[in-house]
Enzyme design. Structure first.
Site, PDB file in Angstrom:
ATOM      1  N   ASN A 164       7.024 -13.543 -65.269  1.00 35.08           N
ATOM      2  CA  ASN A 164       7.957 -13.993 -66.306  1.00 35.08           C
ATOM      3  C   ASN A 164       7.548 -13.568 -67.714  1.00 35.08           C
ATOM      4  OD1 ASN A 164       5.759 -15.672 -66.544  1.00 35.08           O
ATOM      5  ND2 ASN A 164       6.930 -17.576 -66.669  1.00 35.08           N
ATOM      6  N   PHE A 166       7.332 -11.116 -70.918  1.00 34.30           N
ATOM      7  CA  PHE A 166       8.363 -10.203 -71.425  1.00 34.30           C
ATOM      8  C   PHE A 166       8.064  -9.764 -72.843  1.00 34.30           C
ATOM      9  CE2 PHE A 166      10.034 -14.493 -72.509  1.00 34.30           C
ATOM     10  CZ  PHE A 166      10.121 -14.363 -73.893  1.00 34.30           C
ATOM     11  N   HIS A 182       6.121 -12.883 -74.474  1.00 33.44           N
ATOM     12  CA  HIS A 182       5.518 -13.940 -73.647  1.00 33.44           C
ATOM     13  C   HIS A 182       4.425 -13.280 -72.808  1.00 33.44           C
ATOM     14  CE1 HIS A 182       6.090 -16.748 -69.895  1.00 33.44           C
ATOM     15  NE2 HIS A 182       5.000 -17.061 -70.584  1.00 33.44           N
ATOM     16  N   HIS A 328       8.081 -25.539 -72.405  1.00 34.58           N
ATOM     17  CA  HIS A 328       7.652 -24.182 -72.764  1.00 34.58           C
ATOM     18  C   HIS A 328       8.742 -23.158 -72.526  1.00 34.58           C
ATOM     19  CE1 HIS A 328       7.462 -23.309 -68.523  1.00 34.58           C
ATOM     20  NE2 HIS A 328       6.733 -22.225 -68.650  1.00 34.58           N
ATOM     21  N   GLY A 329       9.795 -23.529 -71.819  1.00 35.69           N
ATOM     22  CA  GLY A 329      10.861 -22.586 -71.511  1.00 35.69           C
ATOM     23  C   GLY A 329      11.928 -23.269 -70.677  1.00 35.69           C
ATOM     24  N   GLY A 331      12.178 -22.962 -67.307  1.00 35.95           N
ATOM     25  CA  GLY A 331      11.596 -23.428 -66.047  1.00 35.95           C
ATOM     26  C   GLY A 331      12.379 -22.900 -64.860  1.00 35.95           C
TER      27      GLY A 331
END
Length: 399
Positions: A164, A166, A182, A328-329, A331
């Site tokens: 994940n 990027f 990220h 954090h995102g 998910g």
């Protein structure tokens, strides 16, 4: 939505330890079981669960765990120091040209997947030389099991990896261009995490645990001291790696838009897999955030979605109920293997329409549909963060 309400756990003495910013009925049973096991640990002061919660190895991703005189390496995760960075540029949307060529330039400058730098970029030009020299000057003090990995760690500094992670170009509501990324601590972080998790499992006070993956180190022991020493180093490595990638990305943008004399605002650079010593409920505790960010009052951060839905720039509200934390995102809502079974490269093409990115079978597990809705995740934590702006992805580099 069970926001800020106690989550029922299996043991009476841990019933008040967990609060959720997620709908319990929408959380997978395996993740709920993990939360129950974590909350039952005798060293746990409390657990806070973010709206991007999903099952992880040992401890749940999207969890914030405050422990008294103890820490569980699995509550940090194996990608120690994983986090995000973002910076706004002076470029406007109407000035964007040849994004396919820009993506090729970024991929040439920043190794992705299993690749590494054959020779570390000249750090002096980016103002990073001193910090990196000091970082690797302490390498020999790390656990003896990683000593043979120094050259690999040097080569992987400032590289993306896969999964994940990027590198993205995004547009805000004012059509200003942002750079976002990220990344984590690559192989050296994982190796250090695995090594210390193994050591923790061997300690006598952990032998009766229901889940040995939750093994802890205790304050005042040589094992805890060794773990914290290596942990701080890996967190510093991850932050330095993001700083180098951001510099390389900015350099590629400057060269691509040479006539524009591109300017950059101050960067945002935050961890979301890490440990910090903090005061919680009037006590000095060790706080692990695994798939969560610190959202103290005024703290700026980036909460990314999937490769098709962009990111949110947020400002923390400093909510003590969440231990000053937020998600954090987006998910994941399904595993990588499940995503590969359910979707094809054609589905990826449709879901990333208008975005300059890879659209092949090698990244189908990162398809937007494999993730939760980032807009709903942000809405679920509006008492934790204030939205500064939404960034729409227009270019995405994946490993």
């Amino acid at each position: 939505m069970n926001r800020s309400t106690a989550f029922p756990v299996a043991l009476t003495d841990s019933r008040d330890r967990v609060q959720m910013w997620a709908d319990e009925t929408e959380v997978e049973q395996a993740a709920l079981q993990q939360l129950r096991r974590v909350a039952a640990l005798p060293w746990v002061h409390g657990v806070r669960v973010m709206p991007d919660v999903h099952v992880g190895k040992g401890a749940t991703i999207g969890s914030v765990i405050a422990m008294n005189q103890a820490v569980s390496p699995s509550a940090v995760g194996v990608d120690i120091g994983c986090g995000v960075a973002a910076v706004r540029t002076s470029i406007r949307a109407d000035q964007l040209v040849d994004l396919d060529l820009l993506r090729a330039s970024v991929e040439s400058a920043i190794p992705v997947g299993f690749n590494a730098h054959e020779e570390l970029p000249k750090l002096r030009r980016f103002g990073l030389e001193g910090g990196v020299d000091k970082l690797f000057g302490r390498f020999e003090s790390l656990d003896e099991k990683v000593q043979k990995l120094k050259s690999k760690a040097v080569g992987q500094l400032g590289t993306l990896g896969g999964g994940n992670h990027f590198l993205e170009l995004c547009l805000d509501q004012e059509d200003r261009v942002w750079i976002t990324l990220h990344s984590g601590s690559r192989n050296i972080g994982k190796t250090l995490a695995d090594r210390h998790i193994s050591i923790a499992k061997s300690l006598s006070h952990n032998r009766g645990l229901v889940d040995r993956e939750l093994a802890v180190f205790l304050e005042g022991t040589p094992q805890m001291d060794a773990y914290k020493h290596d942990l701080w180093w890996a967190q510093e490595y991850a932050a330095a790696s993001r700083a180098l990638m951001l510099a390389l990305f900015k350099n590629a943008v400057v060269n691509h838009f040479e006539a524009l004399h591109v300017q950059f605002d101050a960067p945002i650079n935050v961890h979301h897999n890490y440990v910090n010593e903090e005061q919680i409920d009037g006590q000095n505790l060790l706080v692990t955030r695994k798939g969560a960010i610190r959202a103290g009052a005024g703290d700026l951060a980036l909460i990314p979605g999937s490769m098709g839905t962009g990111s949110y720039v947020v400002r923390g509200r400093g909510n003590p109920g969440s231990y000053f934390s937020a998600s954090h995102g987006a998910g994941r809502r399904m595993s990588r293997s499940q995503a590969k079974r359910m979707y094809s490269a054609n589905d990826l093409v449709q879901q990333t329409a208008g975005i300059e990115c890879r659209k092949d079978a090698g990244v189908v597990d990162e398809i937007p549909a494999a993730y939760k809705d980032i807009h709903q995740v942000i809405e679920a934590q509006k008492d934790l963060v204030e939205v500064v702006g939404h960034l729409r992805t227009i270019l995405c580099v994946k490993g």
